[in-house]
Design an enzyme around this catalytic site. Structure first.
Site, PDB file in Angstrom:
ATOM      1  N   LYS A  78     -25.898  14.230 -16.560  1.00  0.00           N
ATOM      2  CA  LYS A  78     -25.118  13.620 -17.714  1.00  0.00           C
ATOM      3  C   LYS A  78     -24.575  14.511 -18.736  1.00  0.00           C
ATOM      4  CE  LYS A  78     -25.545   9.787 -20.693  1.00  0.00           C
ATOM      5  NZ  LYS A  78     -26.283   8.456 -21.261  1.00  0.00           N
ATOM      6  N   SER A 158     -23.918   3.964 -21.403  1.00  0.00           N
ATOM      7  CA  SER A 158     -23.096   5.068 -21.413  1.00  0.00           C
ATOM      8  C   SER A 158     -23.145   6.048 -20.435  1.00  0.00           C
ATOM      9  CB  SER A 158     -23.626   5.843 -22.900  1.00  0.00           C
ATOM     10  OG  SER A 158     -24.951   6.166 -22.587  1.00  0.00           O
ATOM     11  N   SER A 182     -28.526   2.280 -21.434  1.00  0.00           N
ATOM     12  CA  SER A 182     -27.594   3.090 -20.933  1.00  0.00           C
ATOM     13  C   SER A 182     -27.884   3.613 -19.585  1.00  0.00           C
ATOM     14  CB  SER A 182     -27.121   4.465 -21.675  1.00  0.00           C
ATOM     15  OG  SER A 182     -26.204   3.845 -22.456  1.00  0.00           O
TER      16      SER A 182
HETATM   17  N1  GLN Z   1     -24.528   0.496 -25.278  1.00  0.00           N
HETATM   18  C1  GLN Z   1     -25.814   0.711 -26.211  1.00  0.00           C
HETATM   19  C2  GLN Z   1     -24.966   1.396 -27.473  1.00  0.00           C
HETATM   20  O1  GLN Z   1     -24.045   1.619 -27.428  1.00  0.00           O
HETATM   21  C3  GLN Z   1     -26.850   1.800 -25.534  1.00  0.00           C
HETATM   22  C4  GLN Z   1     -26.377   2.848 -25.408  1.00  0.00           C
HETATM   23  C5  GLN Z   1     -27.477   3.825 -25.042  1.00  0.00           C
HETATM   24  O2  GLN Z   1     -28.290   3.339 -24.223  1.00  0.00           O
HETATM   25  N2  GLN Z   1     -27.377   4.978 -25.074  1.00  0.00           N
HETATM   26  O3  GLN Z   1     -25.929   1.506 -28.561  1.00  0.00           O
END
Ligand code: GLN
Length: 495
Positions: A78, A158, A182
């Site tokens: 990532k 994400s 995410s």
């Molecule tokens: N969707 C969540 C956010 O936008 C979690 C994101 C994540 O786990 N990095 O904060």
């Protein structure tokens, strides 16, 4: 052997050790698949030279009989992980041109275990999002489609690039990070497995920080066995991260017996949301039946503070983000805005941050700054911290009552269409995390396992939440669920 990119980590590892295949062959198969899948926009920085160099070194090690756990296995990383000399942008414009001088502990451990890095993977900007639509590189695309409809779907976020790449067999596995879901949500949207370990299991050193008290790295893989193999290689104590735990790392793979007789699995009533699609209800009930048939005891439990989890998360995460992102000021990293004659340091900060951060990141910085401001600190931030303690206690209470793991849906729906949510109120997007954020707030391990398809042929995942530090046990329960669910569907290849 053909279609080498389609192998799982375990299959490829065994084939390498048996001499049936070389790491160079595996790596070349993945690089070819990556080049043929640009439309998925999963890999955003390809590193074929590094990959082939590491693959050759891995083949030498295997020949010499010195093959560590991930030796010769091609994976994606990532973009949130700093990788030495390779762009590491957290999918943000503000980190344009940033090539770290150092390697994150997790990616270093994987490299030390012999893994081959194929490149960097798309994601939401600074890991803020649930659809990979906030990325400076553009959307990542889900390889799955609704029946014969050619509308492009989100792979989730994400870690959308990681999910898309693993589901489309562009790499054998990938790293992800999970602050509020995410790893688990994109895994569910793409029919793969993703585990967020206990907070402190993986070092955060060298991973671009979003919300430091919630962030954890974890593997995104084709199955549970692979998750066990890769997690073991990624985690362990790191003196460079003061929140990393000084605990021995068990052999997770050896714990996969599939025997869950007598385990107590809790079904939390608060996760039965109003308006939950019938398909998700059914998947959840089927999952409980499968675990029961495998010998587990199913018990109803209550986690009474669940309804406060999303609001608390969306105070705490932006608060920490606003502080972590203060370092991007046009001086130390990446990009600086063009300045006009007479501009001073204030204009440099303002212009750089205004053009370098996307809308969602700016929204989070503003919310975070607001909830931390002198007049509102007690009303928002401190209150959210108290709620967080209560949420953690809910879990402690059910574990103290003998529950071994908790079964919930991973997401409230299957993958949605790209663009479908962008016009909506941002809160609609935040609702995607309703089943996952509690786990980060409580610091627990959680895994998403593909368990079925919806009426349109899209994958759906179930989440298992475990006791802290008991990832081995959690992986074994997930393994039993995986065996019972027998999910083998793959996206039809259209790209
Ligand atoms: N969707 C969540 C956010 O936008 C979690 C994101 C994540 O786990 N990095 O904060």
């Amino acid at each position: 052997m053909s279609d080498l990119n389609k192998l799982s980590l375990a299959e490829a590892r065994d084939a390498l050790r048996n001499g049936d295949v070389t790491s160079v062959e595996l790596t070349e198969a993945c690089l070819k698949a990556i080049d043929a899948a640009d439309v998925l926009n999963a890999f955003v920085h390809k590193t074929p030279e590094i990959a082939l160099e590491r693959a050759k070194a891995a083949d030498e090690r295997i020949k010499a009989g010195d093959a560590p756990a991930m030796c010769g296995l091609p994976i994606g990383i990532k973009d949130l992980f700093c990788t030495k000399g390779v762009p590491s942008q957290a999918a943000s414009k503000i980190l344009d041109g940033f090539k770290p001088e150092y390697e994150s502990t997790v990616s270093q451990r994987l490299a030390d275990a012999g893994a081959v890095m194929l490149g960097k993977l798309n994601m939401d900007e600074f890991a803020m999002g649930s659809s990979n639509e906030t990325s400076v590189y553009g959307n990542a695309v889900n390889p799955w489609r609704r029946g014969n409809d050619d509308a492009q779907l989100t792979p989730g976020g994400s870690s959308g690039g990681s999910a898309s790449a693993v589901a489309a067999d562009l790499c054998l596995a990938a790293t992800g990070t999970d602050t509020g879901g995410s790893i688990r949500q994109p895994a569910a949207f793409t029919g793969i497995t993703g585990i967020k370990p206990t907070y402190g299991r993986c070092s955060r050193w060298g991973i671009v920080a979003f919300a430091s008290s919630l962030d954890q790295a974890g593997p995104m893989t084709k199955n549970v066995r692979d998750a066990a193999i890769m997690l073991e290689a990624m985690c362990g104590h790191d003196p460079k991260d003061s929140t990393s735990a000084e605990l021995a790392v068990p052999n997770f793979e050896a714990m996969l017996t599939g025997d869950i007789k007598g385990k107590k699995i809790g079904i939390p009533k608060e996760y039965r949301m109003d308006g939950m699609p019938a398909e998700i209800e059914k998947l959840w009930a089927d999952g409980a039946e499968m675990l029961k048939a495998a010998g587990a005891e199913i018990v109803d439990i209550s986690l009474p503070h669940t309804k406060y989890a999303l609001p608390a998360y969306y105070v705490i995460a932006p608060a920490e983000a606003s502080s972590n992102l203060a370092r991007y000021d046009g001086v130390r990293y990446g990009r600086r805005a063009q300045l006009a004659q007479g501009d001073g340091i204030t204009e440099m900060y303002e212009k750089t941050r205004a053009e370098g951060f996307g809308h969602e990141v700016q929204r989070r910085v503003m919310v975070g700054t607001y909830v931390l401001s002198a007049g509102f600190y007690d009303a928002y931030y401190n209150r959210a911290r108290k709620v967080r303690t209560l949420i953690k206690k809910d879990f402690e209470d059910v574990f103290a009552a003998g529950v071994d793991a908790i079964l919930t849906p991973a997401t409230p729906s299957a993958a949605f269409g790209l663009g479908e949510m962008t016009e909506a109120d941002p809160v609609q997007m935040y609702l995607n995390d309703v089943f996952t954020v509690t786990v980060n707030l409580a610091g627990l391990p959680g895994i998403s396992v593909p368990a079925g398809l919806d009426g349109q042929g899209l994958p759906l995942g179930l989440q298992l939440i475990g006791r802290p530090w008991e990832e081995g046990d959690l992986l074994n329960t997930a393994y039993a669920l995986e065996n019972a669910a027998g999910f083998v569907a793959k996206p039809g290849k259209w790209w």
